[in-house]
Design an enzyme around this catalytic site. Structure first.
Site, PDB file in Angstrom:
ATOM      1  N   ASP A  13       0.857  -1.181   0.000  1.00  0.00           N
ATOM      2  CA  ASP A  13       0.000   0.000   0.000  1.00  0.00           C
ATOM      3  C   ASP A  13       0.900   1.240   0.000  1.00  0.00           C
ATOM      4  O   ASP A  13       2.089   1.166   0.323  1.00  0.00           O
ATOM      5  CB  ASP A  13      -0.874  -0.029   1.258  1.00  0.00           C
ATOM      6  CG  ASP A  13      -1.743   1.202   1.405  1.00  0.00           C
ATOM      7  OD1 ASP A  13      -2.404   1.592   0.429  1.00  0.00           O
ATOM      8  OD2 ASP A  13      -1.732   1.790   2.507  1.00  0.00           O
ATOM      9  N   ASP A  15      -0.367   5.221   0.814  1.00  0.00           N
ATOM     10  CA  ASP A  15      -0.686   6.205   1.856  1.00  0.00           C
ATOM     11  C   ASP A  15      -0.750   5.556   3.235  1.00  0.00           C
ATOM     12  O   ASP A  15      -1.504   4.609   3.463  1.00  0.00           O
ATOM     13  CB  ASP A  15      -2.022   6.890   1.561  1.00  0.00           C
ATOM     14  CG  ASP A  15      -1.962   7.755   0.325  1.00  0.00           C
ATOM     15  OD1 ASP A  15      -0.876   7.874  -0.263  1.00  0.00           O
ATOM     16  OD2 ASP A  15      -3.003   8.317  -0.061  1.00  0.00           O
ATOM     17  N   ASP A 214      -1.904  -0.582   5.896  1.00  0.00           N
ATOM     18  CA  ASP A 214      -2.310  -0.015   7.182  1.00  0.00           C
ATOM     19  C   ASP A 214      -3.816   0.139   7.352  1.00  0.00           C
ATOM     20  O   ASP A 214      -4.277   0.411   8.460  1.00  0.00           O
ATOM     21  CB  ASP A 214      -1.669   1.365   7.363  1.00  0.00           C
ATOM     22  CG  ASP A 214      -2.310   2.418   6.469  1.00  0.00           C
ATOM     23  OD1 ASP A 214      -2.435   2.171   5.239  1.00  0.00           O
ATOM     24  OD2 ASP A 214      -2.720   3.479   6.987  1.00  0.00           O
TER      25      ASP A 214
END
Length: 274
Positions: A13, A15, A214
């Site tokens: 991922d 961001d 996250d």
């Protein structure tokens, strides 16, 4: 524990993971990016960002000869070196952006749902929501198979909205900053499985996959890989995984690219035994 060799494949991922949540820096992860590049380990960006955004980031990250997954799995972009692949240059899953927008507009008109998507506002507003410069916000609005939403209504209305989307063949996924509407069955996990299978077919052997993320929209990706790094997030959402043991899952204590580094430090041995 996997080693740095040609059986290793990494999905990440952006961001809040490889990129810092606030300033989008990846500096703490640069050492590992250099190590991985030196050993020709593919790092596959797997993000809610658009292909237009990722193309620019790939150049900055020096990952341009690697496929990437955009819009939470709706789009897989294949590099020039994959030109002979039947899906080159794009593998697209689910509904097209225009159809998604029509359904959202119809539901909002009928039920007065309180939400706004990227297609409802200008680049300046998207820049305000994301913290991106306006020119980069414009790239974020160049969408192919998903729509990010800011939800202003109640939790009860959100549940109704999701039910109606499902009836229309769409699904709702929560990301780090936005809710994302896309075709039913589309997910980062689905895209990861497809791409890992293509790597396995091309190389003729099994790949050891590591995923780093996250947010809740990363869960399908983290469930689809052999080793999962759950990076500490700037949110209070639960991050349950199907298999959650110390051999296959590591939950970082650090945020963003520092957590990204912490996760790879935990799972990868840089040298094989003599």
């Amino acid at each position: 524990m996997p080693y740095l060799d040609n059986s290793l494949l990494i999905f990440t991922d952006l961001d809040g993971s490889l990129l810092d949540h606030d300033d989008y820096s990846w500096k703490p992860a640069q050492g590992w990016l250099d190590y991985l590049a030196a050993h020709q380990i593919p790092v596959v960006i797997t993000t809610s960002k658009t292909a237009a955004e990722v193309t620019e980031l790939q150049k900055a990250l020096n990952l341009t000869d690697v496929p990437f997954i955009a819009e939470n799995g709706a789009v897989i972009a294949l590099p020039e070196s994959w030109r002979d692949h039947l899906a080159w240059p794009r593998k697209v899953f689910g509904a097209e952006y225009g159809e998604i927008r029509k359904i959202i507009d119809a539901l909002r008109l009928r039920y007065d749902f309180e939400c706004r998507g990227f297609g409802d506002v200008n680049a300046a507003q998207v820049a305000d929501w994301t913290g991106l410069p306006v020119d980069e916000a414009q790239l974020a609005m160049t969408r192919e198979g998903s729509e990010p939403l800011v939800w202003f209504g109640s939790e009860r209305d959100l549940a109704r909205f999701e039910t109606y989307l499902n009836q229309e063949g769409l699904t709702l996924t929560r990301g780090g900053r936005f809710w994302h509407v896309m075709g039913a069955g589309v997910s980062k996990g689905q895209a990861v499985q497809w791409l890992a299978g293509e790597y396995r077919r091309q190389r003729g052997h099994a790949m050891v996959t590591i995923g780093l993320g996250d947010g809740p929209n990363d869960l399908s990706m983290l469930d689809a890989v052999d080793r999962a790094v759950v990076i500490r997030g700037h949110h209070d959402q639960p991050m349950p995984l199907k298999h959650d043991d110390s051999d296959s899952v590591f939950r970082t204590t650090l945020y963003g690219p520092q957590g990204w580094k912490q996760g790879l430090d935990y799972f990868i041995k840089k040298k094989a035994p003599a």
